[in-house]
Design a protein around this motif. Sequence first.
Motif, mmCIF file in Angstrom:
data_model
loop_
_atom_site.group_PDB
_atom_site.id
_atom_site.type_symbol
_atom_site.label_atom_id
_atom_site.label_comp_id
_atom_site.label_asym_id
_atom_site.label_seq_id
_atom_site.Cartn_x
_atom_site.Cartn_y
_atom_site.Cartn_z
ATOM 1 N N GLY A 4 14.151 -35.826 -3.276
ATOM 2 C CA GLY A 4 13.114 -34.838 -3.529
ATOM 3 C C GLY A 4 12.802 -34.110 -2.228
ATOM 4 O O GLY A 4 13.359 -34.416 -1.184
ATOM 5 N N SER A 5 11.952 -33.166 -2.302
ATOM 6 C CA SER A 5 11.591 -32.444 -1.095
ATOM 7 C C SER A 5 10.064 -32.387 -0.992
ATOM 8 O O SER A 5 9.354 -32.498 -1.991
ATOM 9 N N MET A 6 9.613 -32.202 0.167
ATOM 10 C CA MET A 6 8.178 -32.118 0.382
ATOM 11 C C MET A 6 7.789 -30.663 0.504
ATOM 12 O O MET A 6 8.357 -29.933 1.306
ATOM 13 N N ASN A 7 6.917 -30.230 -0.312
ATOM 14 C CA ASN A 7 6.403 -28.864 -0.208
ATOM 15 C C ASN A 7 5.331 -28.830 0.876
ATOM 16 O O ASN A 7 4.846 -29.844 1.340
ATOM 17 N N SER A 8 4.994 -27.655 1.176
ATOM 18 C CA SER A 8 3.885 -27.523 2.115
ATOM 19 C C SER A 8 2.575 -27.968 1.479
ATOM 20 O O SER A 8 1.609 -28.282 2.146
ATOM 21 N N SER A 9 2.597 -27.994 0.118
ATOM 22 C CA SER A 9 1.381 -28.415 -0.553
ATOM 23 C C SER A 9 1.267 -29.926 -0.637
ATOM 24 O O SER A 9 0.249 -30.447 -1.055
ATOM 25 N N GLY A 10 2.361 -30.647 -0.275
ATOM 26 C CA GLY A 10 2.320 -32.092 -0.264
ATOM 27 C C GLY A 10 2.781 -32.738 -1.546
ATOM 28 O O GLY A 10 2.753 -33.949 -1.671
ATOM 29 N N GLN A 11 3.235 -31.978 -2.549
ATOM 30 C CA GLN A 11 3.735 -32.553 -3.792
ATOM 31 C C GLN A 11 5.247 -32.737 -3.689
ATOM 32 O O GLN A 11 5.936 -31.937 -3.089
ATOM 33 N N GLN A 12 5.704 -33.793 -4.275
ATOM 34 C CA GLN A 12 7.145 -34.015 -4.307
ATOM 35 C C GLN A 12 7.712 -33.353 -5.553
ATOM 36 O O GLN A 12 7.232 -33.585 -6.654
ATOM 37 N N ALA A 13 8.771 -32.557 -5.378
ATOM 38 C CA ALA A 13 9.443 -31.915 -6.507
ATOM 39 C C ALA A 13 10.842 -32.494 -6.626
ATOM 40 O O ALA A 13 11.490 -32.781 -5.624
ATOM 41 N N PRO A 14 11.330 -32.700 -7.838
ATOM 42 C CA PRO A 14 12.686 -33.229 -7.964
ATOM 43 C C PRO A 14 13.723 -32.229 -7.457
ATOM 44 O O PRO A 14 13.541 -31.024 -7.557
ATOM 45 N N MET A 15 14.821 -32.788 -6.923
ATOM 46 C CA MET A 15 15.892 -31.945 -6.379
ATOM 47 C C MET A 15 16.735 -31.417 -7.530
ATOM 48 O O MET A 15 17.187 -32.176 -8.390
ATOM 49 N N ALA A 16 16.978 -30.139 -7.609
ATOM 50 C CA ALA A 16 17.684 -29.511 -8.718
ATOM 51 C C ALA A 16 19.158 -29.306 -8.413
ATOM 52 O O ALA A 16 19.870 -28.725 -9.212
ATOM 53 N N GLU A 17 19.678 -29.769 -7.305
ATOM 54 C CA GLU A 17 21.088 -29.588 -6.939
ATOM 55 C C GLU A 17 21.866 -30.857 -7.262
ATOM 56 O O GLU A 17 21.374 -31.965 -7.104
ATOM 57 N N ILE A 18 23.120 -30.688 -7.695
ATOM 58 C CA ILE A 18 23.989 -31.825 -7.999
ATOM 59 C C ILE A 18 24.975 -31.985 -6.843
ATOM 60 O O ILE A 18 25.584 -31.008 -6.387
ATOM 61 N N ASN A 19 25.137 -33.197 -6.415
ATOM 62 C CA ASN A 19 26.098 -33.484 -5.350
ATOM 63 C C ASN A 19 27.493 -33.564 -5.984
ATOM 64 O O ASN A 19 27.810 -34.519 -6.689
ATOM 65 N N VAL A 20 28.359 -32.559 -5.764
ATOM 66 C CA VAL A 20 29.663 -32.484 -6.420
ATOM 67 C C VAL A 20 30.804 -33.029 -5.570
ATOM 68 O O VAL A 20 31.940 -33.066 -6.021
ATOM 69 N N VAL A 21 30.541 -33.469 -4.365
ATOM 70 C CA VAL A 21 31.609 -33.965 -3.485
ATOM 71 C C VAL A 21 32.295 -35.193 -4.092
ATOM 72 O O VAL A 21 33.529 -35.245 -4.140
ATOM 73 N N PRO A 22 31.568 -36.222 -4.571
ATOM 74 C CA PRO A 22 32.276 -37.348 -5.195
ATOM 75 C C PRO A 22 33.047 -36.939 -6.445
ATOM 76 O O PRO A 22 34.134 -37.457 -6.721
ATOM 77 N N LEU A 23 32.523 -35.999 -7.219
ATOM 78 C CA LEU A 23 33.206 -35.523 -8.412
ATOM 79 C C LEU A 23 34.516 -34.824 -8.044
ATOM 80 O O LEU A 23 35.547 -35.044 -8.684
ATOM 81 N N VAL A 24 34.505 -34.024 -7.005
ATOM 82 C CA VAL A 24 35.720 -33.338 -6.549
ATOM 83 C C VAL A 24 36.737 -34.354 -6.038
ATOM 84 O O VAL A 24 37.942 -34.229 -6.305
ATOM 85 N N ASP A 25 36.291 -35.379 -5.343
ATOM 86 C CA ASP A 25 37.214 -36.416 -4.851
ATOM 87 C C ASP A 25 37.914 -37.129 -6.009
ATOM 88 O O ASP A 25 39.133 -37.337 -5.993
ATOM 89 N N VAL A 26 37.161 -37.502 -7.016
ATOM 90 C CA VAL A 26 37.741 -38.193 -8.176
ATOM 91 C C VAL A 26 38.711 -37.277 -8.907
ATOM 92 O O VAL A 26 39.806 -37.689 -9.311
#
Length: 140
Positions: A4-26
Motif C-alpha cells: 500500500g502507499s501512504m497518502n499525505s492524508s495518512g490513509q493507506q490505499a491499496p496498490m492498484a499495480e500488478i507485479n508482472v515480472v514473475p509472470l513474464v519469467d514463468v
Amino acid sequence: MAFGSMNSSGQQAPMAEINVVPLVDVMLVLLIIFIITAPLLTHSVKIDLPKAESTPNITQPEHVELAIRTDGSLFWNGEPVLLDQLSSRFVATIDQEPRTELHIKADKLAHYEHVARIMSIAANAGMARIGFITDPTLQE
C-alpha cells in the motif's frame, strides 16, 4: 515490497499495480520448453513393423548354398563345382522349383569379382532370390 502507499492524508490505499515480472519469467520458461519439445513431437519415422503370427512357417522354399573360397573355388551344397557348370545347374534347379533361393557364402577375402560373376550367372538363369550368408559371431 510495498502493499500500500501512504497518502499525505495518512490513509493507506491499496496498490492498484500488478507485479508482472514473475509472470513474464514463468511464461518465458514455458515458451522455451515448448520451442524445444515441439519439433521432437512432430518428427517421427514411419516404418512398417513385421506382424507376428502364432503359427510357424513350415513350408520353406528350397535353397542352394554356394560357397566361394578366396582362391575362387566353388562349392554347390558342399560339393566342388566348376564355374562353367553353374549356369546349367541353376537352370535345372529353377525348372524343378521356381522359388529356389541362392545363398552365397563367400570368404572374407574373396574377390568381389567372383561374387558378382556368380550373381550375374544366377540372375541370367532365372534365380530371383539371392542372399548372402554371414557369421555375426565373428569379431574383428
